[in-house]
Structures are given as structure tokens and as C-alpha cells.
Design a protein around this motif. Structure first.
Motif, PDB file in Angstrom:
ATOM      1  N   ALA A 169      35.266 -12.979  -0.342  1.00  0.00           N
ATOM      2  CA  ALA A 169      34.230 -14.011  -0.306  1.00  0.00           C
ATOM      3  C   ALA A 169      32.901 -13.440   0.191  1.00  0.00           C
ATOM      4  O   ALA A 169      31.836 -13.764  -0.348  1.00  0.00           O
ATOM      5  N   GLU A 170      32.970 -12.581   1.196  1.00  0.00           N
ATOM      6  CA  GLU A 170      31.750 -11.966   1.717  1.00  0.00           C
ATOM      7  C   GLU A 170      31.075 -11.105   0.649  1.00  0.00           C
ATOM      8  O   GLU A 170      29.860 -11.160   0.460  1.00  0.00           O
ATOM      9  N   ALA A 171      31.868 -10.311  -0.082  1.00  0.00           N
ATOM     10  CA  ALA A 171      31.322  -9.461  -1.132  1.00  0.00           C
ATOM     11  C   ALA A 171      30.705 -10.296  -2.262  1.00  0.00           C
ATOM     12  O   ALA A 171      29.716  -9.882  -2.872  1.00  0.00           O
ATOM     13  N   LEU A 172      31.275 -11.472  -2.513  1.00  0.00           N
ATOM     14  CA  LEU A 172      30.732 -12.360  -3.549  1.00  0.00           C
ATOM     15  C   LEU A 172      29.554 -13.177  -3.041  1.00  0.00           C
ATOM     16  O   LEU A 172      28.888 -13.864  -3.816  1.00  0.00           O
ATOM     17  N   GLY A 173      29.331 -13.155  -1.721  1.00  0.00           N
ATOM     18  CA  GLY A 173      28.260 -13.931  -1.130  1.00  0.00           C
ATOM     19  C   GLY A 173      28.606 -15.404  -0.978  1.00  0.00           C
ATOM     20  O   GLY A 173      27.719 -16.262  -0.983  1.00  0.00           O
ATOM     21  N   VAL A 174      29.900 -15.703  -0.841  1.00  0.00           N
ATOM     22  CA  VAL A 174      30.336 -17.094  -0.762  1.00  0.00           C
ATOM     23  C   VAL A 174      31.187 -17.373   0.478  1.00  0.00           C
ATOM     24  O   VAL A 174      32.002 -18.293   0.473  1.00  0.00           O
ATOM     25  N   SER A 175      30.981 -16.609   1.530  1.00  0.00           N
ATOM     26  CA  SER A 175      31.772 -16.788   2.747  1.00  0.00           C
ATOM     27  C   SER A 175      31.707 -18.214   3.268  1.00  0.00           C
ATOM     28  O   SER A 175      32.719 -18.814   3.609  1.00  0.00           O
ATOM     29  N   GLU A 176      30.482 -18.742   3.364  1.00  0.00           N
ATOM     30  CA  GLU A 176      30.316 -20.099   3.879  1.00  0.00           C
ATOM     31  C   GLU A 176      30.970 -21.131   2.984  1.00  0.00           C
ATOM     32  O   GLU A 176      31.557 -22.093   3.465  1.00  0.00           O
ATOM     33  N   VAL A 177      30.885 -20.924   1.677  1.00  0.00           N
ATOM     34  CA  VAL A 177      31.500 -21.853   0.719  1.00  0.00           C
ATOM     35  C   VAL A 177      33.013 -21.845   0.894  1.00  0.00           C
ATOM     36  O   VAL A 177      33.644 -22.899   0.931  1.00  0.00           O
ATOM     37  N   LEU A 178      33.600 -20.660   1.040  1.00  0.00           N
ATOM     38  CA  LEU A 178      35.053 -20.575   1.219  1.00  0.00           C
ATOM     39  C   LEU A 178      35.491 -21.171   2.540  1.00  0.00           C
ATOM     40  O   LEU A 178      36.508 -21.838   2.628  1.00  0.00           O
ATOM     41  N   GLU A 179      34.713 -20.942   3.581  1.00  0.00           N
ATOM     42  CA  GLU A 179      35.057 -21.464   4.909  1.00  0.00           C
ATOM     43  C   GLU A 179      35.097 -22.992   4.952  1.00  0.00           C
ATOM     44  O   GLU A 179      35.807 -23.553   5.757  1.00  0.00           O
ATOM     45  N   THR A 180      34.350 -23.638   4.069  1.00  0.00           N
ATOM     46  CA  THR A 180      34.355 -25.099   4.057  1.00  0.00           C
ATOM     47  C   THR A 180      35.715 -25.661   3.637  1.00  0.00           C
ATOM     48  O   THR A 180      36.022 -26.806   3.961  1.00  0.00           O
ATOM     49  N   VAL A 181      36.522 -24.870   2.925  1.00  0.00           N
ATOM     50  CA  VAL A 181      37.836 -25.357   2.471  1.00  0.00           C
ATOM     51  C   VAL A 181      38.983 -24.755   3.259  1.00  0.00           C
ATOM     52  O   VAL A 181      40.127 -25.116   3.040  1.00  0.00           O
ATOM     53  N   ARG A 182      38.697 -23.858   4.164  1.00  0.00           N
ATOM     54  CA  ARG A 182      39.765 -23.233   4.957  1.00  0.00           C
ATOM     55  C   ARG A 182      40.286 -24.132   6.009  1.00  0.00           C
ATOM     56  O   ARG A 182      39.834 -24.847   6.713  1.00  0.00           O
TER      57      ARG A 182
END
Length: 182
Positions: A169-182
Motif C-alpha cells: 500500500a505504501e509503494a502504491l501511495g494508498v497507505s491511508e486508504v488501506l488503513e481506513t478498512v483495516r
């Protein structure tokens, strides 16, 4: 503990949603679920992780066949979610191949005594069982270049451990987006 999420690429960037895989029984079911999350047949990534065990990435681009990467096939084979990803094709088997044909085996007497050197070598390579009686290799299987065009090289993907999905997710630049569903 398992975590599964869908990342769908849209015109506005990536959108994440956690997903329940209880009703998913086959790779085809999983691909259909991913396609439903994608507006306009955009790229969807299904990220599955068993804590400290293994992770898998399934990439669905429109109606194309899914591309799959599993970090440790032997660990995934012991998981109901992993079994969805470990198709015969991914493991290099012919569909319906239920093991060796007993009539074709070369029974040279070593079956009761010391194993052949070839048998000892192959035992090291494939020691897990997929549930079908077939050995499953330890280590990664599938398309390690599944994320190349998204910024995660084959070498980087193969070296991931720990919070692999977080690193992807970090490499894709979507860490924050993924964290919202974790």
C-alpha cells in the motif's frame, strides 16, 4: 488472523473496501467479486494476508484472467483462503490430476528401504500437502511481476515480510486508504 481488502483504481485514485471472503469458494468467485468493485473495468487488487504466515495478491484487469502471487504456497495451502488462490494452473498441475498413476510407478524396491537420492531432493522442495494429496512447494508461487507497473518490482515483492500489505500500500501511495478498512 486474516485480513482481506479490495483496492480498485478509479479516475480519482484508489478506493479501498474490506471484503468478506466467507462466500467465496473459487478463484472465479473472487475475480467476480473484484470486478463488481471496479467501475469501468479498471484494475482491482485483492490483498489477502494471514498474520505472520503468508500474503496473496490477485490482480483483476477487466475481463482478463486474474494474475496471482502467493508469498508462501505451503502456508497458504493450510488456509481456506489460500486454497482459493492455489489453483492447479498456479501450482503447475493438470486440472483433475490427483497424483501419480499407481500403474505407471516404477517400483524398484526402494519404496521399502532407503529413498533414492532424487526422492530426498524432491522431498525438500515440496513437503506441504494441498489437501488433494499433492505436494505444494514452500515459498512463493505465481506472477511476481503482478505489481511491476504499479511500482512494486518482482524483487521487492519477493522480499516482503511482516506487514507486506502495508508495504505494498505504501509503494502504491494508498497507505491511508488501506488503513481506513483495516
Amino acid at each position: 488472523m486474516y485480513f482481506a481488502a479490495l483496492l480498485a483504481r478509479t479516475e480519482d485514485g484508489w478506493e479501498a473496501s474490506d471484503t468478506e471472503l466467507d462466500d467465496v469458494e473459487t478463484l472465479s468467485d473472487l475475480a467476480d467479486l473484484a470486478r463488481e468493485a471496479a467501475p469501468d473495468e479498471d484494475t482491482v487488487l485483492v490483498l489477502i494476508e494471514q498474520e505472520d504466515g503468508w500474503f496473496g495478491v490477485v490482480r483483476v484487469d477487466g475481463e482478463e484472467d486474474p494474475r496471482i502471487y502467493v508469498s508462501d504456497a505451503a502456508a497458504a495451502a493450510r488456509s481456506s483462503y489460500g486454497e482459493i488462490l492455489l489453483t492447479d494452473e498456479l501450482l503447475g498441475r493438470q486440472p483433475g490430476d490427483d497424483g501419480p498413476d499407481l500403474d505407471a510407478l516404477d517400483l524398484d524396491g526402494t519404496e521399502d528401504g532407503e529413498p533414492d537420492a532424487d526422492d530426498a531432493d524432491s522431498a525438500d522442495e515440496a513437503v506441504a500437502d494441498s489437501g488433494s494429496g499433492e505436494p505444494v512447494p514452500h515459498g512463493p508461487v505465481g506472477d511476481a511481476r503482478v505489481l511491476d507497473d504499479l511500482g512494486v518490482s518482482e524483487k521487492e515483492l519477493r522480499s516482503l515480510s511482516g506487514d507486506a500489505l502495508g508495504e505494498i500500500a505504501e509503494a502504491l501511495g494508498v497507505s491511508e486508504v488501506l488503513e481506513t478498512v483495516r
